[in-house]
Design an enzyme around this catalytic site. Structure first.
Site, mmCIF file in Angstrom:
data_model
loop_
_atom_site.group_PDB
_atom_site.id
_atom_site.type_symbol
_atom_site.label_atom_id
_atom_site.label_comp_id
_atom_site.label_asym_id
_atom_site.label_seq_id
_atom_site.Cartn_x
_atom_site.Cartn_y
_atom_site.Cartn_z
ATOM 1 N NE ARG A 73 -3.413 -2.391 2.837
ATOM 2 C CZ ARG A 73 -3.064 -3.530 3.419
ATOM 3 N NH1 ARG A 73 -1.819 -3.661 3.908
ATOM 4 N NH2 ARG A 73 -3.901 -4.531 3.515
ATOM 5 C CE LYS B 61 -5.520 -0.986 5.401
ATOM 6 N NZ LYS B 61 -6.872 -1.284 4.858
ATOM 7 C CG HIS C 227 -5.298 0.512 -3.635
ATOM 8 N ND1 HIS C 227 -4.508 0.508 -2.497
ATOM 9 C CD2 HIS C 227 -6.265 -0.422 -3.407
ATOM 10 C CE1 HIS C 227 -4.976 -0.364 -1.630
ATOM 11 N NE2 HIS C 227 -6.034 -0.946 -2.155
ATOM 12 N NE ARG D 8 -3.184 -3.684 -1.443
ATOM 13 C CZ ARG D 8 -2.550 -4.434 -0.545
ATOM 14 N NH1 ARG D 8 -1.236 -4.481 -0.538
ATOM 15 N NH2 ARG D 8 -3.224 -5.151 0.345
ATOM 16 C CG HIS E 32 -5.562 -9.057 1.427
ATOM 17 N ND1 HIS E 32 -5.775 -9.463 0.123
ATOM 18 C CD2 HIS E 32 -5.576 -7.700 1.396
ATOM 19 C CE1 HIS E 32 -5.910 -8.406 -0.652
ATOM 20 N NE2 HIS E 32 -5.793 -7.329 0.100
ATOM 21 C CE1 TYR F 53 -6.391 -7.143 -6.683
ATOM 22 C CE2 TYR F 53 -6.169 -8.349 -4.623
ATOM 23 C CZ TYR F 53 -6.210 -7.154 -5.314
ATOM 24 O OH TYR F 53 -6.073 -5.971 -4.646
#
Length: 319
Positions: A170, A194, A265, A268, A291, A300
């Site tokens: 990110r 994150k 993004h 990404r 994730h 995806y």
């Protein structure tokens, strides 16, 4: 975490307002809730969004009359119903529900309400559009040499795009990288993700070469005491901000004639899709992207299937 990184990630005072944001009692409560959100590792973007949603709820509470103790499931549903009637998107409704659930849990935990109505609130499942993805030729075009590649700005832009595409990280994770996070021997990056979760991701030789060119001929021109250990910095010496990194991507893609409007993004998304197209397994791509749920990565596969379907429809005589 370095002081430079902390300063870069500090979110500014929330924008917007409304009566709830200006009421002294609400202001103190929102400040406390902001500190709570930060302590749970929420991103600055999420903190700002959640505070805006809670401000809207407090405005609604002021309109109907009553104090914090009057927040119950009926009031929450009425507030969400108003947003829905005003045309709020499903994704907005889902985010508002998540924000208010966190807020009522916070109120209950701090003794401000006797019971937490948040768990009774059902969230609409947001429709997830397929992400925008560059094809491999567009990605290669974005990384071809350009006229300004020998300037500090050009060197940084190239390195930023190379790293984003090579690793799928990110833009906030890229800006948080320090010099020590690059392991050239193993060809990996230590990424600060994150929720304070770190992960190690592989990075290709072209991206590492672009980083080295930036470090040798670009970064020294701007580095000063404010730079600290930041890998990417701005022209004033401080850690590169996400807004400037996004602009780097836009300008790099435009100068390479790879397409306008491409955001970090999108790189990404493209990295993830190209990994799957090249034979990487879904679990590995999940780990690379950071994730927490495999469900987030599965989108995806839909992109890859859509590409295969187009090829099938164009090529098969009985499609």
């Amino acid at each position: 975490m370095s002081e430079a990184r902390s300063a870069a990630e500090e979110d500014p005072a929330p924008a917007g307002g409304g009566p709830g944001g200006r009421t002294p009692g609400h202001t103190a409560l929102l400040d406390e809730f902001r500190r709570h959100l930060r302590s749970t590792g929420r991103s600055p973007h999420t903190v700002r969004a959640y505070l805006g949603d809670v401000r809207s709820l407090l405005d609604h509470l002021d309109e109907v009359g009553g104090g914090i103790h009057g927040i119950d499931i009926a009031l929450l549903r009425a507030w969400l119903s108003r947003a829905h009637g005003a045309g709020a998107a499903r994704s907005t409704m889902a985010r508002r529900t998540a924000a208010v659930r966190g807020f009522t849990a916070f109120l209950h935990r701090t003794g401000r309400i006797e019971a937490d109505p948040g768990p009774l609130l059902a969230a609409p499942a947001p429709r997830r559009p397929l992400p925008a993805v560059l094809d491999e030729e567009q990605a290669h075009a974005a990384l071809r040499p350009t006229e300004d590649d020998d300037t500090p700005t050009g060197l940084r832009r190239t390195a930023v795009v190379e790293v984003l595409y090579a690793t799928g990280i990110r833009v906030a994770e890229l800006c948080a990288l320090d010099l020590d996070d690059v392991d050239r021997e193993r060809r990996t990056l230590l990424v600060h993700g994150k929720g304070g979760k770190d992960r190690v991701v592989p990075i290709g030789t072209p991206a590492l070469d672009a980083v080295d060119r930036w470090l040798q001929a670009g970064r020294p021109n701007w580095a000063d005491a404010a730079s600290g250990r930041a890998l990417f910095i701005g022209a004033r010496g401080g850690r590169l901000g996400t807004r400037t990194a996004r602009r780097d991507v836009h300008e790099r893609m435009r100068s390479a004639e790879a397409g306008d409007g491409v955001a970090p993004h999108d790189l990404r998304h493209s990295a993830a899709t190209h990994l799957l197209n090249g034979g990487a397994d879904l679990r590995s791509v999940q780990e690379i992207l950071g994730h927490s749920s495999l469900r987030s990565t599965q989108i995806y596969t839909h992109v890859s299937i859509e590409r295969l379907t187009r090829a099938y429809n164009q090529a098969h005589p009985r499609a």
